[in-house]
Design a protein around this motif. Structure first.
Motif, PDB file in Angstrom:
ATOM      1  N   THR A 107       0.832  -1.204   0.000  1.00  0.00           N
ATOM      2  CA  THR A 107       0.000   0.000   0.000  1.00  0.00           C
ATOM      3  C   THR A 107       0.867   1.254   0.000  1.00  0.00           C
ATOM      4  O   THR A 107       0.612   2.210  -0.751  1.00  0.00           O
ATOM      5  CB  THR A 107      -0.922   0.007   1.227  1.00  0.00           C
ATOM      6  OG1 THR A 107      -1.842  -1.084   1.122  1.00  0.00           O
ATOM      7  CG2 THR A 107      -1.700   1.304   1.320  1.00  0.00           C
ATOM      8  N   GLU A 136      -6.673   3.518  -7.892  1.00  0.00           N
ATOM      9  CA  GLU A 136      -7.392   2.246  -7.853  1.00  0.00           C
ATOM     10  C   GLU A 136      -6.476   1.111  -7.413  1.00  0.00           C
ATOM     11  O   GLU A 136      -6.876   0.238  -6.633  1.00  0.00           O
ATOM     12  CB  GLU A 136      -7.985   1.947  -9.231  1.00  0.00           C
ATOM     13  CG  GLU A 136      -8.734   0.618  -9.329  1.00  0.00           C
ATOM     14  CD  GLU A 136      -9.908   0.524  -8.365  1.00  0.00           C
ATOM     15  OE1 GLU A 136     -10.238  -0.591  -7.938  1.00  0.00           O
ATOM     16  OE2 GLU A 136     -10.490   1.577  -8.034  1.00  0.00           O
ATOM     17  N   LYS A 137      -5.243   1.121  -7.894  1.00  0.00           N
ATOM     18  CA  LYS A 137      -4.276   0.095  -7.478  1.00  0.00           C
ATOM     19  C   LYS A 137      -4.006   0.200  -5.975  1.00  0.00           C
ATOM     20  O   LYS A 137      -3.851  -0.810  -5.290  1.00  0.00           O
ATOM     21  CB  LYS A 137      -2.965   0.263  -8.246  1.00  0.00           C
ATOM     22  CG  LYS A 137      -3.047  -0.048  -9.735  1.00  0.00           C
ATOM     23  CD  LYS A 137      -3.226  -1.527  -9.984  1.00  0.00           C
ATOM     24  CE  LYS A 137      -3.165  -1.843 -11.479  1.00  0.00           C
ATOM     25  NZ  LYS A 137      -3.395  -3.280 -11.764  1.00  0.00           N
ATOM     26  N   GLN A 140      -6.830  -1.369  -4.113  1.00  0.00           N
ATOM     27  CA  GLN A 140      -6.706  -2.830  -4.170  1.00  0.00           C
ATOM     28  C   GLN A 140      -5.628  -3.320  -3.196  1.00  0.00           C
ATOM     29  O   GLN A 140      -5.784  -4.360  -2.541  1.00  0.00           O
ATOM     30  CB  GLN A 140      -6.373  -3.267  -5.591  1.00  0.00           C
ATOM     31  CG  GLN A 140      -7.490  -3.013  -6.600  1.00  0.00           C
ATOM     32  CD  GLN A 140      -7.051  -3.250  -8.031  1.00  0.00           C
ATOM     33  OE1 GLN A 140      -5.947  -3.727  -8.297  1.00  0.00           O
ATOM     34  NE2 GLN A 140      -7.918  -2.917  -8.978  1.00  0.00           N
ATOM     35  N   HIS A 144      -5.963  -5.903  -0.011  1.00  0.00           N
ATOM     36  CA  HIS A 144      -5.095  -7.080   0.103  1.00  0.00           C
ATOM     37  C   HIS A 144      -4.363  -7.076   1.438  1.00  0.00           C
ATOM     38  O   HIS A 144      -4.288  -8.113   2.118  1.00  0.00           O
ATOM     39  CB  HIS A 144      -4.093  -7.082  -1.046  1.00  0.00           C
ATOM     40  CG  HIS A 144      -3.085  -8.188  -0.961  1.00  0.00           C
ATOM     41  ND1 HIS A 144      -3.425  -9.518  -1.147  1.00  0.00           N
ATOM     42  CD2 HIS A 144      -1.745  -8.165  -0.697  1.00  0.00           C
ATOM     43  CE1 HIS A 144      -2.349 -10.266  -1.012  1.00  0.00           C
ATOM     44  NE2 HIS A 144      -1.314  -9.477  -0.734  1.00  0.00           N
TER      45      HIS A 144
END
Length: 303
Positions: A107, A136-137, A140, A144
């Motif tokens: 992150t 957006e990544k 995600q 995770h």
């Protein structure tokens, strides 16, 4: 690594439910090697557990970064005590510390990449679509990290790992004083850093891998000095300050290099290829500038 296979995960106990205190505040020259381990490890482990608990509901970039730092500090501490903890136990624990740090760091890496892309956008690069894709990544990566880092599992693992280490230390060096041992481990970390600095300085052109090795060795030494400063000879405040300065310069280079690798390894279905390539060109230019600055700093300290 199969954590359940290597470590039985007991129900969390109260080993790390302690009041937050300054690392090293309870250390003295008369302390034993065994007793200092728990004094140093407990606050860091407690912080890691609290950070993991907070991140189950929060998405603070600094929280992910500090969780990664906590695991890095535990890796350095295990390295310091490895002559008595044993190679197998050290390898097992540090491998899991590294895995957890990488999960937390995913992150943080997208946060850095997003900041760099916004800087590129301000400088005139047409990367609006990629900036949005990076957000957006990042989302995600948060999902995770939250899935992979469960505070109860982290606490159980840390309790088990550190209890095993403490039991081994108590049986092997409970009566051995810490000072000479700490100084020896710090000297070894210093020699490793010096060798890596000289190797990087001898390179005619800037070497990414060499600078990365210097950065890792510098972090280990700084963490050990921060841990052991109350009990080793000589004032090391100036050395810590110098290492922090070098780390900042190397960190600026690493942010660029890591972001470039992150973008090259990711897929962006809704971003035109030319936009990605434009961003990579901008990052490459910035990386070269920061690499030269980092190399000069490494040559300075190697001399």
């Amino acid at each position: 690594m199969d954590m359940d296979g290597d470590w039985s995960l007991p129900k969390p106990n109260t080993l790390f439910k302690v009041k937050r205190r300054t690392a090293g505040s309870s250390l003295s020259k008369a302390s034993s090697i065994a007793s200092t381990f728990s004094s140093l490890a407990a606050p860091v482990a407690a912080e890691a557990v609290q950070r993991a608990r907070d991140l189950s509901t929060e998405r603070d970039p600094e929280g992910f970064h500090q969780l990664r730092v906590a695991f890095r500090k535990l890796r350095a501490l295990y390295w310091a005590y490895s002559p008595y903890i044993g190679e197998e136990a050290t390898v097992q624990a540090t491998a899991e510390f590294k895995r957890l740090a990488e999960v937390a760091g995913c992150t943080r890496d997208w946060d850095i990449a997003g900041d760099l892309l916004r800087t590129a956008q301000e400088s005139g690069a047409s990367v609006e679509l990629l900036v949005a894709a990076a957000r957006e990544k990042r989302a995600q990566a948060v999902a995770h990290s939250q899935t992979m880092i469960k505070s109860d599992d982290v606490e159980a693992f840390l309790n088990d790992a550190l209890l095993r280490a403490q039991t081994t230390l108590q049986s092997s060096c409970s009566d051995r004083p810490i000072r000479a041992f700490a100084e020896k481990r710090v000297r070894l970390a210093q020699r490793t850093l010096q060798k890596r600095c000289k190797r990087a300085a001898r390179s005619e052109s800037a070497d990414e891998e060499g600078l990365h090795d210097v950065r890792k060795a510098g972090k280990k030494l700084r963490y050990l000095l921060e841990f052991f400063q109350p009990i080793i000879k000589g004032g090391h405040g100036r050395t810590i300050k110098e290492l922090t300065s070098v780390q900042n310069k190397l960190g600026q280079f690493n942010d660029i290099a890591a972001s470039e690798a992150l973008l090259r390894g990711a897929s962006f279905n809704d971003v035109p290829t030319e936009v990605v390539q434009e961003s990579l060109k901008w990052l490459e230019k910035q990386k070269c500038q920061r690499m030269r600055a980092a190399s000069r700093r490494v040559r300075d300290i190697s001399n």
